[in-house]
Design a protein around this motif. Structure first.
Motif, short mmCIF file in Angstrom:
data_model
loop_
_atom_site.label_atom_id
_atom_site.label_comp_id
_atom_site.label_asym_id
_atom_site.label_seq_id
_atom_site.Cartn_x
_atom_site.Cartn_y
_atom_site.Cartn_z
N THR A 116 0.86 -1.17 0.00
CA THR A 116 0.00 0.00 0.00
C THR A 116 0.90 1.22 0.00
OG1 THR A 116 -0.09 0.24 2.41
CG2 THR A 116 -1.71 -1.25 1.40
N ALA A 170 1.24 -5.81 3.65
CA ALA A 170 0.71 -6.97 4.37
C ALA A 170 1.73 -8.08 4.28
CB ALA A 170 -0.62 -7.40 3.77
N ARG A 224 -0.92 -13.73 9.61
CA ARG A 224 -1.01 -12.62 8.66
C ARG A 224 -1.08 -11.32 9.45
NH1 ARG A 224 -3.45 -16.95 7.10
NH2 ARG A 224 -3.11 -17.80 5.05
N ASP A 225 -0.31 -10.34 9.00
CA ASP A 225 -0.37 -9.04 9.67
C ASP A 225 -0.25 -7.92 8.66
OD1 ASP A 225 2.37 -8.93 9.10
OD2 ASP A 225 3.02 -8.77 11.17
N GLN A 226 -0.45 -6.70 9.15
CA GLN A 226 -0.36 -5.50 8.33
C GLN A 226 0.67 -4.59 8.98
OE1 GLN A 226 -2.12 -4.72 5.44
NE2 GLN A 226 -0.80 -2.91 5.33
N THR A 255 2.29 -0.80 8.95
CA THR A 255 2.10 0.58 8.51
C THR A 255 3.34 1.37 8.90
OG1 THR A 255 -0.27 0.36 8.87
CG2 THR A 255 0.60 2.60 8.66
#
Length: 156
Positions: free
Chosen positions: A52, A57, A68-70, A72
């Protein structure tokens, strides 16, 4: 459960310890997010599954367990990891924030949060003390590895 601790990066009273720049520290924290196997030896695999404008991700594999993680990124300031609810894993988050109260005096604040409750004297509180200790040791190792990478000329 919430747990926060601060690690001092540059100590003016320890002139023999190499001073890190904010940029070197930032590159190291981003590298920890993008290439976690360098920092977590028991991690079997990490794949970036989506990009992004503000991060990515990931899919992390520890043996049969896949998380699974995100991630930022707030450039030069903060790396935030968010793990949504997954099977038996409750939602949780880790935020690593660079703090600079005065020029070249750098700290990293590590803030952990999950949805588990912690009543004083409970079994959860007992185990959370072990988790706090493990998190702190892992974070100290992260900074130690970033220092080593800087000394080896790998982070500029």
């Amino acid at each position: 459960m919430k747990f926060t601790h601060l690690i001092e990066i540059n100590d003016p009273l320890l002139p023999l310890v190499e001073t890190l720049t904010r940029e070197q520290l930032w590159r190291g924290l981003v590298l920890r997010a993008k290439a976690p196997k360098l920092f977590v030896p028991y991690l079997d695999r990490c794949s970036i599954t989506a990009l992004t404008d503000s991060g990515f991700a990931r899919e992390l594999q520890y043996g049969d367990l896949v998380i699974r993680d995100q991630v930022t990124l707030t450039t030069g300031q903060m790396v935030h990891y968010a793990i949504p609810q997954q099977k038996d894993i409750p939602p949780s988050a880790l935020t690593m924030t660079i703090e600079e109260p005065q020029a070249e005096l750098l700290f990293v604040r590590f803030s952990y949060e999950d949805s588990q409750t912690e009543e004083e004297g409970s079994v959860d509180a007992f185990y959370n003390e072990f988790r706090h200790s493990a998190y702190q040791e892992a974070d100290i190792d992260t900074i130690r590895l970033i220092r080593q990478m800087v000394q080896d000329g790998e982070l500029g």
